[in-house]
Design a protein around this motif. Structure first.
Motif, PDB file in Angstrom:
ATOM      1  N   ARG A  43       0.839  -1.204   0.000  1.00 40.69           N
ATOM      2  CA  ARG A  43       0.000   0.000   0.000  1.00 40.69           C
ATOM      3  C   ARG A  43       0.873   1.253   0.000  1.00 40.69           C
ATOM      4  N   TYR A  77       2.231   1.894  -3.507  1.00 44.86           N
ATOM      5  CA  TYR A  77       1.228   2.474  -4.407  1.00 44.86           C
ATOM      6  C   TYR A  77       0.903   3.910  -4.032  1.00 44.86           C
ATOM      7  N   THR A  78       0.964   4.201  -2.700  1.00 49.96           N
ATOM      8  CA  THR A  78       0.723   5.583  -2.280  1.00 49.96           C
ATOM      9  C   THR A  78       1.814   6.499  -2.817  1.00 49.96           C
ATOM     10  N   LYS A 124       0.132   4.889 -10.294  1.00 46.64           N
ATOM     11  CA  LYS A 124       0.099   4.026 -11.476  1.00 46.64           C
ATOM     12  C   LYS A 124       1.476   3.768 -12.070  1.00 46.64           C
ATOM     13  N   GLU A 167       0.452  -5.570 -10.043  1.00 46.52           N
ATOM     14  CA  GLU A 167      -1.013  -5.583 -10.061  1.00 46.52           C
ATOM     15  C   GLU A 167      -1.537  -6.940  -9.573  1.00 46.52           C
ATOM     16  N   ARG A 221      -1.212  -7.004  -5.869  1.00 50.09           N
ATOM     17  CA  ARG A 221      -2.230  -6.150  -5.218  1.00 50.09           C
ATOM     18  C   ARG A 221      -3.552  -6.890  -5.113  1.00 50.09           C
ATOM     19  N   THR A 238      -8.303  -3.601  -2.045  1.00 50.52           N
ATOM     20  CA  THR A 238      -8.805  -2.257  -1.692  1.00 50.52           C
ATOM     21  C   THR A 238      -7.765  -1.177  -1.949  1.00 50.52           C
ATOM     22  N   ILE A 239      -6.521  -1.569  -2.200  1.00 46.87           N
ATOM     23  CA  ILE A 239      -5.487  -0.576  -2.529  1.00 46.87           C
ATOM     24  C   ILE A 239      -5.838   0.041  -3.882  1.00 46.87           C
ATOM     25  N   LYS A 240      -5.892   1.368  -3.919  1.00 43.08           N
ATOM     26  CA  LYS A 240      -6.263   2.071  -5.155  1.00 43.08           C
ATOM     27  C   LYS A 240      -4.996   2.529  -5.885  1.00 43.08           C
ATOM     28  N   PRO A 241      -4.757   1.944  -7.068  1.00 41.53           N
ATOM     29  CA  PRO A 241      -3.517   2.287  -7.796  1.00 41.53           C
ATOM     30  C   PRO A 241      -3.455   3.734  -8.245  1.00 41.53           C
ATOM     31  N   ASP A 242      -4.618   4.384  -8.420  1.00 41.21           N
ATOM     32  CA  ASP A 242      -4.575   5.746  -8.940  1.00 41.21           C
ATOM     33  C   ASP A 242      -4.407   6.789  -7.862  1.00 41.21           C
ATOM     34  N   GLU A 243      -4.363   6.353  -6.594  1.00 42.04           N
ATOM     35  CA  GLU A 243      -4.068   7.306  -5.528  1.00 42.04           C
ATOM     36  C   GLU A 243      -2.562   7.562  -5.525  1.00 42.04           C
TER      37      GLU A 243
END
Length: 981
Positions: free
Chosen positions: A930, A933-934, A938, A950, A953, A959-964
């Protein structure tokens, strides 16, 4: 005042036509010698006679024998030009020739006239000079309006005519005086009759002389005070003939009217013209239709010149209605109608000049262009004249893109006129030709637009190359000829002629293709490609063109295959009887081999067909080369001497044929090994290959190629020991250092093949090549590390690292689990051996390879510890690395970093799964992921490892959002991550 002598219309015609009178009379002798025949003639008389008879060779001999001064020679030579002018048919002369004759005649006129006595010959000369130097020019000025170029062109001839008539007047006066002095008695009838005839001749000469002043006045600028003076003088003289008893009254009135126009007194001219057509019964004789038409028409001209377009148009319309009623002969009517159309255009131009609004100016100018365009189509003979007049109205700064088609054509026509001039005799206007080229290009740019017909385009294509040659612009000319050839292929004869002219320039002037000029190289390539193909079909160029394409083939596989297909096509065009036929077969085999190896679209059936064609072609090459060698004399025991060109040429041929013989089995062996999957056949084809290539200049290169094929063939049949032995033999023959280079070059070839296969995603090919490379690198490392030469041993570590990497790649691609395990064990041993060395202990590449090998073997704890150490110490660099591309620096993903980061996480995941399991460790891994990715959003993993991140993940925490993405304040490093992992 009445003139006592009447002038007939026939006599008056001497003014404006070439009457068929006698040639220039023989000049009278200054003195006679004693004797008879030629001996009785004085030397000057002889030379004048030779000049009159145009016997130039004898004339020059006489000049040289008697040392005649140059000034006297020029005068006598001028008589030749005058005589030719009188005798030739001037109606067939072009504009350039007319101008040249006028120049020649006027230059020597004063000297030539000193010896001319015959008045009628002088008048005949004046008539001829009028025909070629004044008639056309004066008509242009009258009907189209005055312009300085035409006036300057006409002026020398007009002034020369006056000189001639002045000379004729003097000679006539002398003859009259001589006859008058002989008359002693009024009853001397013969002498009185002769005197009357001389009086009539004198009157005619004086009349034509004074009337000719009109042309001189017309040739002068309006601001020249002599213009009005000449007009007034001539008008005063002519008024004595404005009388019913003169028999020429209508002609005189028209002449006076025109003089008033030239003078600028337009009201006076209209008044006198009206006296001709409003009440012609008062005139004697009655005016002819043409005389009345001239009066009506030039009345409209006078009104136009007075800046009154409405009045001019009204007068012209009345004239047109009158013409319809009175001119019944179609040819006569057509002549006056053409003049009417010109005047309509001039009236439209005047309206445009007087208009205040730009749109009105454009409207009237377009109206004039429409009138003249139609006139050109109805009467093509006027085309050149109309276009020339249009050019005279064009401003020097006119923008070509804004000109209508008619004006562009006019610029091309002006360029043609200048092109036709012979520079040595008549300097041409380079600017006019340059504008002609610009106009032609503009017409071509408008191709397909309304009004731009095929004829306009063809003319534009035609003039560009010839104009460029005139301006000494050979590159432009060559490109222009090619454009013409490309566009005119319907007329193959003309198109091929243009193509050949382009080729002459490109090859003869610039020596293409042996040139560094990129522009010429491009023209050459275009010309050859065009010439070989239909409709030209110059197949004699197919071989050289195919070889040129072959020499330019690059490594870009997106274009290599297509270009190589062109090579194949052109080589197949070479006729079997051509001198290059055998060479064409040889290079065809190379091109077919390239296709077989590089074309990814070939189906199995197509591959078989290409392979069969290569084999057939190879057999033809071998047979042809053997036959050619047999026809050569035996090889000499010693090399031929440097000066023995014939023997050297024979040896070059011998080497060429030998090259074909040795390359053919090499090619066949390579195909047998790589395409036919028959390594045994490959080895058989290369038996005794060393003997075959011995003594050739490229022996080492050929042996290197054979070595590669042999080694690969041995490896394919599993005889690695023989592969190694083959290398050893080669190394022993060539020596240590040279041998290492040979093997290293072989490995470099394999590296390039592997890199290319990676680039196109051909993992099957990588899997085929990698084990072979691993066998070779293992041998190379062992051989170097055990070598007695310390210089060789110094390179052992580098070869060892190369070998370890090769083994790891081969192991990673192996599908069989048992073989994979064995290969990985061997790889691990190779890395551990290197890591134990001083260089290896501090080499991040060795440590990284060791970590990845442990990872692949499932030694996750060792892999984790090594990867964590490398990342903490930043031994693998940052996530983004600065690279240089095309001279500029840019950031790109660091694949080593991201692979290490991913496999560190994966190693901990596997350790967390070890029974009884470690949930806390798994949570730490998810938290680390996480955080990554933070930090990187991307961009995590870069292009290569993003898909694996990916997968991880989705496996650990979807629940980890790649675009954050939160941009870090400092460059992220391994230490910023969870160091405990």
């Amino acid at each position: 005042m009445k003139n006592p002598t009447r002038i007939s219309r026939f006599t008056l015609s001497l003014l404006s036509s070439s009457v068929a009178l006698a040639c220039l009379a023989m000049p009278a002798a200054a003195q006679s010698k004693s004797g008879s025949g030629l001996d009785a003639l004085d030397d000057n008389r002889v030379r004048e006679t030779l000049a009159t008879m145009e016997m130039e060779d004898l004339l020059e001999r006489s000049f040289n024998n008697d040392n005649v001064p140059m000034a006297d020679r020029d005068g006598i030579r001028a008589m030749i030009s005058l005589n030719r002018l009188v005798n030739q048919d001037t109606s067939k002369l072009n504009a350039t020739k007319r101008r040249q004759i006028v120049t020649d005649v006027t230059a020597g006129l004063d000297k030539a006239m000193k010896t001319m006595k015959d008045t009628r010959a002088l008048m005949n000369l004046a008539g001829k000079l009028y025909t070629i130097g004044v008639a056309n020019e004066s008509a242009l000025l009258e009907y189209w309006g005055e312009d300085t170029a035409t006036q300057a062109q006409m002026k020398p001839a007009a002034e020369a005519i006056l000189k001639i008539y002045t000379k004729a007047e003097g000679e006539a006066t002398a003859k009259m005086n001589a006859v008058a002095n002989q008359i002693k008695d009024p009853n001397q009838v013969a002498l009185m009759k002769q005197l009357d005839q001389l009086q009539i001749l004198m009157t005619t000469i004086q009349y034509t002389k004074m009337s000719s002043q009109y042309f001189v006045a017309l040739s002068l600028d309006k601001a020249d005070p002599n213009r009005a003076k000449l007009c007034d003088e001539t008008i005063t003289y002519l008024k004595q003939w404005d009388d019913p008893t003169s028999t020429i009254q209508p002609a005189v009135k028209n002449q006076i009217g025109k003089l008033q126009i030239v003078k600028g007194d337009f009201d006076a001219s209209v008044t006198i013209f009206k006296s001709l057509y409003e009440d012609p019964s008062k005139l004697n004789p009655k005016p002819t239709l043409f005389e009345m038409n001239d009066a009506r028409f030039f009345s409209a001209i006078a009104l136009l010149l007075s800046q009154n377009p409405d009045a001019a148009e009204k007068q012209l319309q009345e004239t047109i209605e009158w013409q319809k009623t009175n001119f019944t002969e179609p040819k006569q009517l057509q002549a006056v109608v053409d003049a009417d159309e010109v005047l309509k255009a001039r009236i439209a131009w005047l309206r445009g000049d007087l208009a205040a609004k730009p749109e009105d100016k454009a409207k009237f100018n377009d109206q004039a262009s429409t009138i003249l365009t139609k006139l050109m189509r109805d009467n093509p003979g006027l085309r050149s004249l109309i276009l020339d007049r249009l050019i005279n109205r064009l401003p020097a700064t006119a923008e070509l893109k804004k000109l209508d088609l008619l004006l562009l054509q006019a610029l091309m026509e002006r360029g043609k006129t200048e092109f036709a001039k012979a520079e040595a005799k008549e300097p041409f206007d380079k600017a006019a030709i340059e504008k002609g080229i610009g106009a032609a290009r503009e017409i071509l740019a408008r191709k397909g637009q309304p009004g731009v017909d095929k004829e306009a385009v063809t003319t534009a294509l035609t003039v560009i190359p010839f104009f460029a040659q005139k301006l000494d612009q050979p590159k432009v000319a060559a490109a222009g000829f090619l454009e013409y050839a490309q566009a005119q292929q319907a007329d193959i004869a003309k198109a091929d002629d243009a193509w050949q002219q382009a080729m002459r320039i490109i090859i003869l002037d610039f020596h293409a293709p042996n040139t560094d000029d990129a522009e010429i190289s491009a023209l050459y390539d275009r010309a050859i490609s065009m010439g070989i193909n239909p409709p030209f079909n110059h197949k004699e160029l197919a071989y050289s063109w195919a070889r040129r394409i072959q020499s330019l083939l690059g490594s870009d596989e997106s274009t290599l295959v297509a270009k190589n297909d062109e090579v194949i096509r052109y080589l197949k065009m070479v006729p079997p009887t051509a001198p290059e036929a055998l060479n064409a077969k040889y290079w065809l085999s190379i091109a077919l081999s390239t296709k077989l190896d590089k074309d990814p679209k070939l189906t199995p059936a197509e591959k078989s067909a290409v392979l069969a064609e290569i084999q057939t072609t190879s057999d033809q090459i071998s047979s042809g080369a053997k036959d050619a060698l047999d026809k050569l004399p035996p090889a000499p025991a010693t090399p031929p001497a440097a000066g023995d060109t014939a023997a050297l040429a024979t040896e070059r041929k011998r080497n060429t044929y030998r090259q074909m013989l040795v390359r053919t089995p090499l090619l066949a062996a390579g195909l047998a090994q790589s395409q036919q999957k028959d390594p045994k056949l490959a080895l058989k084809l290369l038996e005794n290959y060393e003997d075959l290539v011995k003594g050739l200049p490229n022996e080492d290169l050929l042996l290197g190629d054979a070595l590669q094929t042999r080694v690969l063939a041995y490896m394919d049949i599993g005889e690695n020991l023989k592969a190694t032995d083959t290398l050893v033999v080669a190394l022993q023959k060539k020596g240590a250092n040279e041998g290492i280079k040979m093997v290293y070059d072989l490995l470099q070839r394999l590296n390039k093949d592997i890199d290319a296969a990676f680039a196109r995603g051909d993992m099957a090919k990588v899997g085929e090549l990698a084990p072979n490379r691993a066998v070779l690198t293992g041998f190379l490392y062992k051989w170097a590390s055990e070598n007695k030469d310390p210089k060789v041993r110094e390179k052992a570590y580098g070869y060892g690292a190369f070998d370890a990497d090769s083994k790891r790649l081969a192991a990673s691609l192996e599908k069989d689990p048992a073989k994979r395990k064995a290969l990985l064990d061997a790889t691990l041993k190779a890395y551990e051996t290197l890591a134990a060395l001083p260089q290896g202990a501090n080499d991040p590449n060795i440590q990284f390879g060791l970590a990845l090998t442990n990872y692949d073997l499932g030694n996750y704890e060792k892999a984790r510890d090594s990867l964590l150490d490398l990342l903490r110490k930043r031994r693998l660099g940052e996530p983004m690395t600065l690279v240089s591309k095309n001279g500029q620096s840019e950031l790109q993903s660091n694949d080593l970093y991201w692979e290490a980061r991913l496999k560190l996480l994966r190693a901990n995941v596997e350790l967390a799964k070890v029974p009884p399991g470690n949930p806390d460790l798994m949570k730490q891994v998810a938290a680390e992921l996480r955080l990554i990715y933070t930090q990187f959003g991307k961009t995590t993993g870069g292009a290569k490892w993003a898909p694996e991140f990916e997968k991880l993940r989705l496996e650990l925490d979807p629940t980890i959002k790649p675009d954050e993405f939160v941009a870090p304040t400092t460059t992220p490093t391994t230490q910023d991550s969870s160091p405990e992992l």
